[in-house]
Design an enzyme around this catalytic site. Structure first.
Site, PDB file in Angstrom:
ATOM      1  CB  SER A 187      -0.958  -0.003   1.183  1.00 41.17           C
ATOM      2  OG  SER A 187      -0.255  -0.150   2.390  1.00 41.17           O
ATOM      3  CG  HIS A 215      -4.307  -1.006  -1.191  1.00 45.03           C
ATOM      4  ND1 HIS A 215      -4.841   0.262  -1.252  1.00 45.03           N
ATOM      5  CD2 HIS A 215      -3.897  -1.186   0.082  1.00 45.03           C
ATOM      6  CE1 HIS A 215      -4.744   0.843  -0.068  1.00 45.03           C
ATOM      7  NE2 HIS A 215      -4.184  -0.017   0.763  1.00 45.03           N
ATOM      8  CE  LYS A 246      -7.410  -0.757   1.884  1.00 42.42           C
ATOM      9  NZ  LYS A 246      -7.402   0.313   2.876  1.00 42.42           N
TER      10      LYS A 246
HETATM   11  C1  LIG Z   1      -3.206  -4.099   2.884  1.00 45.93           C
HETATM   12  C2  LIG Z   1      -4.268  -3.750   3.876  1.00 45.93           C
HETATM   13  N1  LIG Z   1      -4.791  -4.714   4.640  1.00 45.93           N
HETATM   14  C3  LIG Z   1      -5.757  -4.450   5.540  1.00 45.93           C
HETATM   15  C4  LIG Z   1      -6.240  -3.169   5.725  1.00 45.93           C
HETATM   16  C5  LIG Z   1      -7.317  -2.917   6.740  1.00 45.93           C
HETATM   17  O1  LIG Z   1      -8.539  -2.718   6.090  1.00 45.93           O
HETATM   18  P1  LIG Z   1      -9.841  -2.379   6.917  1.00 45.93           P
HETATM   19  O2  LIG Z   1     -10.011  -0.889   6.817  1.00 45.93           O
HETATM   20  O3  LIG Z   1     -10.944  -3.130   6.262  1.00 45.93           O
HETATM   21  O4  LIG Z   1      -9.617  -2.835   8.314  1.00 45.93           O
HETATM   22  C6  LIG Z   1      -5.734  -2.138   4.947  1.00 45.93           C
HETATM   23  C7  LIG Z   1      -6.243  -0.749   5.149  1.00 45.93           C
HETATM   24  O5  LIG Z   1      -5.512   0.199   5.220  1.00 45.93           O
HETATM   25  C8  LIG Z   1      -4.719  -2.418   4.012  1.00 45.93           C
HETATM   26  O6  LIG Z   1      -4.193  -1.457   3.251  1.00 45.93           O
END
Ligand SMILES: Cc1ncc(COP(=O)(O)O)c(C=O)c1O
Length: 400
Positions: A187, A215, A246
């Site tokens: 990310s 992502h 997202k």
């Molecule tokens: C790679 C990744 N995994 C997990 C998450 C967590 O997502 P959530 O907002 O659904 O908890 C994010 C959010 O920033 C993320 O970028």
């Protein structure tokens, strides 16, 4: 009231303010979209959201949430295994599995929860878990938790370095079971995991490959089915986790997708499933409508891809050097954390909302403006953003 506790916290906050790394919250007074109403600022162009496909305010997605609210009420009032499982959970989980190409899936209130609960639910003492150095914080915490609970052995391999991964797997070949955790899209870099090679390494070393595609779901691949579709290896990743927060409507929620036996095991053992309320039915209904929207409108995914490519080229022509990549995450490296935060504030004065990320989210000296492109952006939006970033870059002395 414990005054020492409060004054300790206050001095921590003062230190962040003094170093220019204090995060201020901006309040939006309209739906998440390419342009929003920001309290005290008026209309602002968003270049920082995970609303990759513009589904946060897509009418059918919003309407599904309203219908879900009317049909199922405001909340579940329970965890899944007691009385918190609704028919819309089953429909959503069937759609998720179909979309990402697995046998089954299990929803959670966030991808954070999905990741956090996963490792400890499937490993035991004597197992070995290895993670890419740039994996998301939720994966890191999941592995830390699993280690503390089960005493499994853990390691980190250098980012996308398959030689390092193989070496560490060989050193742990006596482990009962081996798990490899990777992000699909990293990310902060916007780079894509070397998935076909990771699948091969997992096969060669009898390991289970788990990929967090937060992502990439709705983003990568011709039909938005994620990193596996991007590489033509749908159905070959053992376990996929991802977010509903997202591209898939952007509300909240996450999932683990994989074999039915895994999802059933999570129902039995995953602590966030056992001890925390289920995903609200309204959110489940909107996420389901998002998946159905993407399946019916692959052109939205194409628009996202074209917008991202256009922006990447335009920002490069403007004199910046964004990190290479083929995703809608386009990080512009600034250097110092305080400079990135200052530039993001200056951009807000130009009507552009793009967050500056610095240490500890990214290594010292690599603070960045992380631009995230959406299918909801028009070419005019993106052109305006490039001109504003160039102007601010020159003013801040980042662009000569
Ligand atoms: C790679 C990744 N995994 C997990 C998450 C967590 O997502 P959530 O907002 O659904 O908890 C994010 C959010 O920033 C993320 O970028």
């Amino acid at each position: 009231m414990n005054q020492t506790f409060i004054s300790d916290l206050q001095s921590g906050l003062d230190a962040l303010k003094a170093s220019g790394t204090y995060k201020k919250l901006n309040h939006l007074a309209s739906p998440q979209a390419a342009r929003v109403q920001m309290e005290g600022r008026g209309e602002v162009l968003i270049l920082s959201s995970n609303n990759y496909l513009g589904l946060c305010d897509e009418p059918s997605v919003v309407q599904a949430g309203i219908d879900g609210l009317k049909k199922f009420g405001a909340g579940t009032g329970s965890v899944r295994f007691i009385c918190g499982t609704f028919t819309v959970h089953r429909e959503l989980e069937t759609a998720i599995a179909r979309f990402v190409g697995t046998e089954a899936s299990m929803s959670y209130v966030s991808a954070w929860n999905a990741n956090e609960g996963l490792t400890a639910s499937v490993v035991e003492e004597g197992d070995f878990v290895i993670s890419d150095a740039l994996n998301h914080a939720s994966i890191i915490d999941s592995i830390r938790l699993a280690k503390a609970i089960t005493k499994c052995t853990t390691a980190v391999y250098k980012h996308s370095d398959l030689d390092d991964l193989v070496e560490k797997l060989k050193a742990n070949k006596g482990a009962k079971r081996r798990l490899i955790w990777t992000d699909g899209v990293f990310s902060m870099e916007g780079s894509i995991a070397k998935l076909p090679e990771l699948i091969q390494v997992a096969k060669d070393h009898d390991a289970v490959l788990i990929m967090d595609d937060s992502h990439a779901t709705g983003v990568l691949g011709e039909l938005g089915r994620g990193t596996a579709e991007h590489f033509g290896v749908l159905g070959e990743v053992d376990v996929i986790t991802s977010t509903l927060g997202k591209a898939l409507g952007g509300a909240a929620g996450g999932f683990v997708a994989g074999p039915a036996a895994l999802c059933d095991t999570l129902t039995q053992r995953s602590r966030p499933q056992l001890f925390s309320n289920a995903l609200p039915p309204t959110v489940a209904a909107s996420a389901l409508a998002s998946i159905e929207f993407i399946e019916a409108h692959p052109e939205r995914v194409r628009t996202l891809r074209e917008n991202a490519a256009w922006f990447r080229q335009a920002i490069t022509e403007a004199g910046f050097k964004p990190l290479d990549g083929a995703t809608p995450i386009v990080p512009i490296i600034i250097g110092e954390t305080a400079d990135a935060i200052k530039m993001s504030e200056m951009l807000l004065d130009e009507g552009i909302f793009v967050t500056g990320f610095g240490f500890p989210v990214v290594p010292h000296g690599t603070a960045r403006l992380r631009c995230q492109i959406s299918a909801a952006h028009t070419r005019e939006d993106l052109d305006y953003a490039v001109r504003a970033i160039k102007k601010v870059g020159q003013k801040a002395g980042v662009l000569k």
